[in-house]
Design an enzyme around this catalytic site. Structure first.
Site, PDB file in Angstrom:
ATOM      1  N   TRP A 326       0.934  -1.247   0.146  1.00 21.38           N
ATOM      2  CA  TRP A 326      -0.009  -0.075   0.052  1.00 21.38           C
ATOM      3  C   TRP A 326       0.682   1.162  -0.086  1.00 21.38           C
ATOM      4  O   TRP A 326       0.329   2.185  -0.159  1.00 21.38           O
ATOM      5  CB  TRP A 326      -0.890   0.021   1.296  1.00 21.38           C
ATOM      6  CG  TRP A 326      -0.182   0.127   2.615  1.00 21.38           C
ATOM      7  CD1 TRP A 326       0.711  -0.406   2.975  1.00 21.38           C
ATOM      8  CD2 TRP A 326      -0.708   1.253   3.692  1.00 21.38           C
ATOM      9  NE1 TRP A 326       1.118  -0.082   4.215  1.00 21.38           N
ATOM     10  CE2 TRP A 326       0.132   0.846   4.836  1.00 21.38           C
ATOM     11  CE3 TRP A 326      -1.748   1.812   3.842  1.00 21.38           C
ATOM     12  CZ2 TRP A 326       0.179   1.845   5.878  1.00 21.38           C
ATOM     13  CZ3 TRP A 326      -1.990   2.679   4.784  1.00 21.38           C
ATOM     14  CH2 TRP A 326      -0.766   2.307   5.916  1.00 21.38           C
ATOM     15  N   ASP A 327       2.098   1.110   0.364  1.00 21.23           N
ATOM     16  CA  ASP A 327       3.259   2.285   0.190  1.00 21.23           C
ATOM     17  C   ASP A 327       2.893   3.050  -0.920  1.00 21.23           C
ATOM     18  O   ASP A 327       3.082   4.440  -1.068  1.00 21.23           O
ATOM     19  CB  ASP A 327       4.400   1.693   0.353  1.00 21.23           C
ATOM     20  CG  ASP A 327       4.864   0.622   1.494  1.00 21.23           C
ATOM     21  OD1 ASP A 327       3.995   0.059   2.026  1.00 21.23           O
ATOM     22  OD2 ASP A 327       5.697   0.753   2.025  1.00 21.23           O
ATOM     23  N   GLU A 468       0.339  -2.883  12.644  1.00 12.42           N
ATOM     24  CA  GLU A 468       0.679  -4.364  12.613  1.00 12.42           C
ATOM     25  C   GLU A 468       0.717  -5.071  13.730  1.00 12.42           C
ATOM     26  O   GLU A 468       0.570  -6.105  13.957  1.00 12.42           O
ATOM     27  CB  GLU A 468       1.537  -4.694  11.617  1.00 12.42           C
ATOM     28  CG  GLU A 468       1.411  -4.456  10.122  1.00 12.42           C
ATOM     29  CD  GLU A 468       2.625  -4.697   8.977  1.00 12.42           C
ATOM     30  OE1 GLU A 468       3.725  -4.919   9.604  1.00 12.42           O
ATOM     31  OE2 GLU A 468       2.171  -4.977   7.940  1.00 12.42           O
ATOM     32  N   LYS A 579       2.455   0.233  16.525  1.00 14.92           N
ATOM     33  CA  LYS A 579       3.521   0.348  15.550  1.00 14.92           C
ATOM     34  C   LYS A 579       3.758   1.393  14.710  1.00 14.92           C
ATOM     35  O   LYS A 579       4.785   2.226  14.633  1.00 14.92           O
ATOM     36  CB  LYS A 579       3.666  -0.760  14.586  1.00 14.92           C
ATOM     37  CG  LYS A 579       4.954  -1.089  13.593  1.00 14.92           C
ATOM     38  CD  LYS A 579       4.904  -2.102  12.804  1.00 14.92           C
ATOM     39  CE  LYS A 579       5.860  -2.186  11.879  1.00 14.92           C
ATOM     40  NZ  LYS A 579       5.928  -3.612  10.764  1.00 14.92           N
ATOM     41  N   GLN A 580       2.639   2.049  14.284  1.00 17.33           N
ATOM     42  CA  GLN A 580       2.750   2.961  13.183  1.00 17.33           C
ATOM     43  C   GLN A 580       1.308   3.976  13.095  1.00 17.33           C
ATOM     44  O   GLN A 580       0.514   3.380  13.677  1.00 17.33           O
ATOM     45  CB  GLN A 580       3.156   2.683  11.820  1.00 17.33           C
ATOM     46  CG  GLN A 580       2.004   1.721  11.089  1.00 17.33           C
ATOM     47  CD  GLN A 580       2.592   0.693  10.113  1.00 17.33           C
ATOM     48  OE1 GLN A 580       3.077  -0.261  10.563  1.00 17.33           O
ATOM     49  NE2 GLN A 580       2.481   1.304   8.799  1.00 17.33           N
TER      50      GLN A 580
END
Ligand code: BGC
Length: 738
Positions: A326-327, A468, A579-580
């Site tokens: 998806w980056d 994640e 995580k993000q």
């Protein structure tokens, strides 16, 4: 911008792999790690190819590294002189990132005097199959010099070896290699040829998987021996006869010579920068870091293709299986839409052309529509393994659910498509499969929803959001919002198709009326999370019940620094540490949903709970802080994204597996923070608008944007913005042509 050079002033053994990423050059077809010419596979040099993969046994399927035609080493008075074996007197390596030129300069002391090697190489932007190199040796005595240069077919692989057979042929000053892959018997063919004015004796040298010229010269004092070399790479992915294609290209390019090929290459880079660079007055360091990031994006864009995407680690090697995540749609696409719209189209065409793979994946789980690959290789094949992480304690593979549960990937594809159409006005992509893709993604979410008995609402259960570390959660806010967006866009397209015959045709057999009604209902019933009394949106059902602690506390619980934080028993899994950016990403994508106050409350809640364990995280915090009129809070996040490849520092090894490489999503994220964030560019009512929030010290930003068929030059200062139309353009052409 004044300074386009990055430089390493001394040789450091510990920095070899990091420098190979830092000094990478590429042209979208191939990426050349910034290795020194003498490096063999244990030092990880690579000519990494895009869009061609191989699998050996049960190993991960990964992209190919071509036989290396830059391989060169030298002997002086019968003794080898190269790094790191021989200590140099001085050594520099540099990249001119305005022109994609990589150079080194190394001096050695020998028993009779000093010898200097200087080299330069590039991956031609003018012809993506072409590589150029100049290698110069100079001694301050009459040295008995032997330059060995040719092709190294003993390439670095993570899950290889990928070539069952490597066949060499020497034809005078030319070497050809035909390497045949394991899985599909593809041919990867490389040809190289050299030229030198120096009187020399030409001999040859054959080694295991390596074929070399030996150029033997007795040097004049302080008179350089200059070797010019051109190399060409073709595979059976490109044409039927890659052997002759590579040989012909080398012969042709030798005729033109190194200097002229170099000039053609430089001209293409100039053209690319004319629409891509971002000037920042008042902050030279940030300007350099940002444009260096853009250099990486420009080096890996698939100019040569009509339908291809960019892997998460660009063309820096086989890490992450050379797969597309998806980056691309969420982090890199903005840059290409604004500066190279033809490339943006190519990236999206890749998703359209892999729709069949996505539909196959959905079907394999019992769903309808399109569930895109989490780690997409050619044809939309999902390369993501069921076991993506190894337990450091038992050395056993750990089951992870990235592939099965990150259903937000299909939403990212639709988000990218709509963003592209709205920005460029190029609706033709909808007729060429785009509309069908949107419809199919909506069908997937429709089939993926569940309704609990008597609940009256629809839910997306058992998913993984961008964070994640929390697997298999229910109603991840980001995912539900994105699914809602997909369904709304599908409804819009279906209703448009009533008036637009071509669109109706593009949608194929679908019963438009039925789906329109159904998606409308889905949109109304799908759970969408609202901010609580403290203004904070819960990341997923039950998130607030998890242990509320700090990143440092969670880190202190690790028994092994390489231990995985997520999964079933990870140290973060039962805590609120993420995580993000997750909810924060949602707020960046849909700024219209909530007030600035809500956005800022969420920023403040989630930031201290975010590990930023992914290079995709910082930019989202940067953009949201700008949206909340807090550019100074955004600034460190921007710098972190922009410097991801320049400063390095990311994880390079997971156990014995190399996971380093370049970070194009962080590069794209830095661009978004600058343009969407600091310059505050938005598209409103068919017009570009700027709501600048310049950080402290920034006096002016200047950049260019393509929008709705016109190119605009934009100049932003704290006191006002100038948006000047430079006229119409058409999306066509190649490399720097719009
Ligand atoms: C991140 C993903 C990302 C992938 C590739 C992972 O570490 O969690 O969001 O897509 O890396 O960059």
């Amino acid at each position: 911008m004044k300074n386009w050079i990055i430089k390493e002033e001394w040789f450091n053994n510990q920095e070899i792999t990091a420098n190979e990423n830092r000094f990478l050059c590429g042209n979208g077809y191939l990426g050349i790690r910034g290795a020194l010419e003498e490096f063999q596979k244990e030092k990880l040099p690579a000519v990494n190819l895009s869009g061609i993969y191989d699998r050996v046994g049960d190993g991960w399927r990964e992209p190919l590294n071509a036989p290396n035609p830059l391989y060169t080493r030298m002997k002086v008075d019968g003794e080898y002189y190269f790094l790191p074996e021989k200590e140099p007197v001085s050594h520099t390596q540099e990249l001119d990132f305005k022109h994609g030129l990589v150079r080194r300069h190394t001096t050695f002391h020998t028993k009779r005097g000093s010898v200097t090697v200087e080299s330069e190489h590039f991956a031609s932007m003018a012809d993506c199959h072409l590589i150029g190199m100049r290698y110069i040796v100079m001694a301050d005595f009459h040295a008995d010099l032997e330059i060995q240069t040719g092709i190294d077919g003993d390439v670095w692989d993570i899950h290889g070896p990928h070539y069952d057979d490597v066949r060499f042929e020497q034809k005078d000053k030319r070497i050809l290699v035909d390497a045949i892959t394991h899985e599909k018997k593809e041919h990867v063919c490389v040809a190289e040829q050299y030229r030198t004015q120096a009187p020399h004796e030409h001999k040859t040298k054959e080694e295991e998987r390596r074929s070399l010229h030996r150029i033997c010269v007795v040097t004049d004092i302080n008179k350089p021996v200059v070797i010019e070399k051109m190399a060409a790479v073709y595979t059976t992915n490109d044409c039927e006869n890659p052997q002759s294609a590579s040989e012909e290209l080398v012969a042709e390019s030798m005729e033109l010579g190194y200097e002229k090929q170099r000039k053609r290459h430089i001209d293409c880079w100039e053209k690319l920068w004319s629409t891509s660079k971002v000037e920042i007055e008042g902050d030279e360091e940030a300007e350099k870091e940002l444009n260096y990031s853009l250099y990486h994006l420009l080096s890996i864009a698939p100019y040569h293709a009509e339908s291809q995407s960019i892997p998460a680690r660009g063309l820096s090697g086989q890490t992450y299986k050379g797969a597309v995540f998806w980056d691309t749609e969420m982090f890199m696409l903005d840059f290409f839409i604004n500066t190279q719209p033809k490339v943006a189209r190519t990236l999206l065409k890749y998703r359209i052309d892999t729709l069949a793979g996505a539909e196959q994946k959905a079907k394999s789980y019992g769903y309808s529509g399109a569930f895109y690959a989490w780690e997409s290789q050619e044809g939309g094949y999902d390369a993501c393994s069921d076991y993506n992480v190894t337990d450091v304690f038992t050395n056993r593979p750990m089951r992870t659910y990235f592939k099965d549960k990150q259903i937000h990937i299909s939403g990212a594809v639709v988000y990218g498509l709509i963003h592209y159409v709205n920005s460029t006005g190029d609706t033709s992509i909808l007729y060429e499969g785009g509309a069908k893709t949107i419809l199919s993604c909506a069908m997937f979410y429709d089939s993926r929803m569940i309704e609990r008995v008597h609940s009256g609402v629809y839910e997306l259960c058992d998913v993984i959001g961008p964070d994640e570390y929390h697997e298999r959660v229910n109603n991840n806010s980001y995912t539900n919002r994105l699914a809602g967006f997909v369904l709304t866009e599908a409804v819009r397209i279906l209703s448009q198709s009533r008036e637009d015959e071509k669109l109706a045709e593009a949608l194929g057999e679908a019963d438009c009326e039925y789906w329109e009604k159904r998606f409308k209902e889905d949109t109304e019933k799908l759970v969408q999370k609202k901010p609580g009394t403290n203004g904070v949106i819960e990341q997923f059902d039950g998130y607030f019940q998890l242990e509320d602690t700090t990143v440092d506390t969670v880190r202190s619980r690790l028994l092994n620094e390489k231990e995985y934080w997520g999964g079933a028993y990870g140290v973060a899994s039962d805590t609120q540490i993420i995580k993000q950016a997750d909810v924060v990403t949602q707020l960046v994508m849909f700024p219209e949903d909530f007030s600035r106050k809500v956005a800022w409350d969420n920023w403040n809640y989630y930031e201290p709970r975010t590990e930023h364990g992914s290079s995709l995280s910082a930019c989202m915090y940067g953009i949201l802080a700008c949206n909340c009129e807090n550019p100074d809070a955004a600034y460190p996040f921007f710098r972190k994204s922009a410097a991801a490849d320049l400063k390095g520092g990311g994880k390079e090894w997971a156990g014995n597996v190399y996971i380093g490489g370049t970070h194009p999503a962080a590069a794209g994220g830095a661009y978004m923070t600058a343009i969407k964030g600091f310059a505050g560019i938005t598209m409103e009512d068919g017009q570009i608008k700027a709501h600048p929030h310049l950080p402290d010290g920034w006096e002016k930003m200047r950049f260019s944007i393509f929008y709705q068929g016109e190119r605009y030059e934009i100049c932003v200062t704290a006191n006002g913005t100038e948006i000047k139309s430079m006229g119409h353009y058409k999306i066509s052409g190649h490399c720097g042509d719009f």
